[in-house]
Design a protein around this motif. Structure first.
Motif, PDB file in Angstrom:
ATOM      1  N   CYS A 114      36.937  40.299  35.652  1.00 61.16           N
ATOM      2  CA  CYS A 114      37.472  38.967  35.388  1.00 61.16           C
ATOM      3  C   CYS A 114      36.358  37.910  35.434  1.00 61.16           C
ATOM      4  N   ASN A 147      36.713  46.925  42.242  1.00 59.29           N
ATOM      5  CA  ASN A 147      37.829  46.218  42.868  1.00 59.29           C
ATOM      6  C   ASN A 147      39.113  46.638  42.161  1.00 59.29           C
ATOM      7  N   CYS A 200      41.977  44.213  40.790  1.00 55.56           N
ATOM      8  CA  CYS A 200      41.793  43.380  39.611  1.00 55.56           C
ATOM      9  C   CYS A 200      41.221  44.177  38.447  1.00 55.56           C
ATOM     10  N   CYS A 206      37.291  39.437  44.177  1.00 57.96           N
ATOM     11  CA  CYS A 206      36.568  39.370  42.900  1.00 57.96           C
ATOM     12  C   CYS A 206      35.215  38.700  43.122  1.00 57.96           C
ATOM     13  N   ARG A 233      41.592  36.235  44.723  1.00 56.77           N
ATOM     14  CA  ARG A 233      40.335  36.077  43.983  1.00 56.77           C
ATOM     15  C   ARG A 233      39.104  36.286  44.870  1.00 56.77           C
ATOM     16  N   ASP A 257      37.903  44.932  38.372  1.00 50.66           N
ATOM     17  CA  ASP A 257      36.479  44.582  38.250  1.00 50.66           C
ATOM     18  C   ASP A 257      35.639  45.807  38.583  1.00 50.66           C
ATOM     19  N   SER A 310      34.631  37.355  38.929  1.00 52.58           N
ATOM     20  CA  SER A 310      33.700  38.400  39.365  1.00 52.58           C
ATOM     21  C   SER A 310      32.428  38.380  38.530  1.00 52.58           C
TER      22      SER A 310
END
Ligand code: ZN
Length: 151
Positions: free
Chosen positions: A65, A36, A39, A129, A126, A41, A68
């Motif tokens: 994060c 991702n 972010c 995530c 989010r 991830d 995730s």
């Protein structure tokens, strides 16, 4: 915050701190990568599916994060021992939950602890995530060899 939301948040923080089924799997039948970029991830998921189509073992590895990582951790717990068809059903239910399309209290029962992510739809950034590892597993089951990216 309601006490339920607090409980959900604690569950996410706890799974982030101590992720379940974390690490590489020996002799996986499926491996997939998910990324991702929004972010940062980045995970690999490992599956061992037996001849009857049951997910015998499942693990994940990587970093990202709290949302995730907690989502991946709880996902591995929910998918272990399930058939591929059941896994897809849970993926669909989780996707509805996370995008706020699920009617309150309805499929949430089926999702068990995963209901901890029911508030995520309020934070659109989010959502990616939370669904990253689910998309990755879904791709792995469909035999995709390419790394999955949310973009
Ligand atoms: Zn993230």
């Amino acid at each position: 915050m309601s006490s339920k939301e607090e409980l959900y948040q604690q569950l996410i923080l706890e799974h982030n701190k101590k992720p379940r089924n974390f690490g590489r799997l020996e002799n996986p039948t499926h491996v997939a990568e998910g990324f991702n970029p929004l972010c940062g991830d980045h995970y690999h998921v490992f599956l061992r599916v037996n001849e009857a189509g049951i997910i015998e073992e499942i693990s994940f590895d990587g970093s990202g994060c709290a949302i995730s990582k907690a989502s991946a951790s709880m996902m591995t717990q929910s998918l272990k021992g399930k058939t591929e068809a059941q896994a897809r059903g849970l993926f669909d239910a989780f996707h509805e939950l996370i995008t706020g399309e699920m009617e309150a209290g309805n499929g949430a029962v089926k999702l068990g602890k995963l209901a901890a992510f029911s508030g995520v739809w309020k934070f659109p950034a989010r959502i990616k995530c939370a669904v990253l590892c689910w998309h990755t597993i879904n791709g792995a089951l469909e035999g995709s060899q390419d790394a999955l990216t949310t973009e």
